[in-house]
Design a protein around this motif. Structure first.
Motif, PDB file in Angstrom:
ATOM      1  N   SER A   1       0.850  -1.185   0.000  1.00  0.00           N
ATOM      2  CA  SER A   1       0.000   0.000   0.000  1.00  0.00           C
ATOM      3  C   SER A   1       0.889   1.239   0.000  1.00  0.00           C
ATOM      4  O   SER A   1       2.023   1.201   0.476  1.00  0.00           O
ATOM      5  CB  SER A   1      -0.900   0.001   1.241  1.00  0.00           C
ATOM      6  OG  SER A   1      -1.794   1.089   1.183  1.00  0.00           O
ATOM      7  N   HIS A   2       0.366   2.336  -0.560  1.00  0.00           N
ATOM      8  CA  HIS A   2       1.035   3.629  -0.420  1.00  0.00           C
ATOM      9  C   HIS A   2      -0.017   4.724  -0.469  1.00  0.00           C
ATOM     10  O   HIS A   2      -0.876   4.758  -1.346  1.00  0.00           O
ATOM     11  CB  HIS A   2       2.150   3.855  -1.448  1.00  0.00           C
ATOM     12  CG  HIS A   2       1.815   3.497  -2.857  1.00  0.00           C
ATOM     13  ND1 HIS A   2       1.062   4.292  -3.683  1.00  0.00           N
ATOM     14  CD2 HIS A   2       2.151   2.419  -3.577  1.00  0.00           C
ATOM     15  CE1 HIS A   2       0.959   3.723  -4.864  1.00  0.00           C
ATOM     16  NE2 HIS A   2       1.601   2.572  -4.830  1.00  0.00           N
ATOM     17  N   ASP A   3       0.047   5.593   0.558  1.00  0.00           N
ATOM     18  CA  ASP A   3      -0.906   6.691   0.694  1.00  0.00           C
ATOM     19  C   ASP A   3      -0.367   7.648   1.750  1.00  0.00           C
ATOM     20  O   ASP A   3       0.368   7.242   2.651  1.00  0.00           O
ATOM     21  CB  ASP A   3      -2.276   6.146   1.118  1.00  0.00           C
ATOM     22  CG  ASP A   3      -3.366   7.209   1.063  1.00  0.00           C
ATOM     23  OD1 ASP A   3      -3.265   8.138   0.244  1.00  0.00           O
ATOM     24  OD2 ASP A   3      -4.324   7.095   1.852  1.00  0.00           O
ATOM     25  N   ALA A   4      -0.751   8.915   1.625  1.00  0.00           N
ATOM     26  CA  ALA A   4      -0.420   9.939   2.619  1.00  0.00           C
ATOM     27  C   ALA A   4       1.071  10.014   2.916  1.00  0.00           C
ATOM     28  O   ALA A   4       1.487  10.197   4.056  1.00  0.00           O
ATOM     29  CB  ALA A   4      -1.218   9.703   3.902  1.00  0.00           C
ATOM     30  N   GLY A   5       1.891   9.821   1.868  1.00  0.00           N
ATOM     31  CA  GLY A   5       3.325   9.975   2.029  1.00  0.00           C
ATOM     32  C   GLY A   5       4.071   8.769   2.596  1.00  0.00           C
ATOM     33  O   GLY A   5       5.245   8.858   2.903  1.00  0.00           O
ATOM     34  N   VAL A   6       3.369   7.638   2.718  1.00  0.00           N
ATOM     35  CA  VAL A   6       3.981   6.442   3.294  1.00  0.00           C
ATOM     36  C   VAL A   6       3.659   5.236   2.422  1.00  0.00           C
ATOM     37  O   VAL A   6       2.532   5.079   1.950  1.00  0.00           O
ATOM     38  CB  VAL A   6       3.472   6.183   4.725  1.00  0.00           C
ATOM     39  CG1 VAL A   6       4.034   4.894   5.292  1.00  0.00           C
ATOM     40  CG2 VAL A   6       3.800   7.348   5.646  1.00  0.00           C
ATOM     41  N   ALA A   7       4.648   4.384   2.230  1.00  0.00           N
ATOM     42  CA  ALA A   7       4.441   3.094   1.579  1.00  0.00           C
ATOM     43  C   ALA A   7       4.574   2.022   2.657  1.00  0.00           C
ATOM     44  O   ALA A   7       5.374   2.158   3.580  1.00  0.00           O
ATOM     45  CB  ALA A   7       5.482   2.873   0.481  1.00  0.00           C
TER      46      ALA A   7
END
Length: 117
Positions: free
Chosen positions: A103-109
């Motif tokens: 997953s990757h979202d909001a600046g984080v993977a």
């Protein structure tokens, strides 16, 4: 089947992108095959996957980055192709199946790995 290992890892996208910019050749050292050339968020998720896999295996010494390749099935579902040092470690533990979620979202993977045997 029994669960033999679980690993999770997260990767800050900005920090990862800065590392790639700062260190020439880092992409080629960490990634192989179709992994190379992907967008930064996808690379960060794949890096997290390799780290999560190492944790699930018990973090044995001597694993090679290129021996764990994240590929996408035709459905888009990610899976590992294991070879060399990583395949040997998995075999030694009795791993029969490797489950992977990215997953990757909001600046984080992030990535999670579950090993079954």
């Amino acid at each position: 089947m029994a669960i033999l290992g679980v690993g999770i890892d997260v990767c800050d996208l900005d920090r990862f992108a800065a590392s790639l910019s700062r260190t020439p050749g880092l992409v080629e050292r960490l990634f192989v095959g179709d992994e190379v050339g992907r967008p930064v968020a996808s690379l960060a998720a794949r890096f997290a996957a390799k780290e999560a896999l190492a944790k699930a295996l018990g973090a044995p010494v001597g694993l090679a980055w290129h021996d764990a390749e994240v590929v996408s099935e035709s459905t888009g579902r990610p899976r590992f192709v294991l070879r060399g040092t990583v395949a040997a470690s998995a075999q030694q533990l009795g791993v029969v199946s490797v489950h992977l979620s990215l997953s990757h979202d909001a600046g984080v993977a992030s990535a999670m790995v579950v090993l079954e045997g």
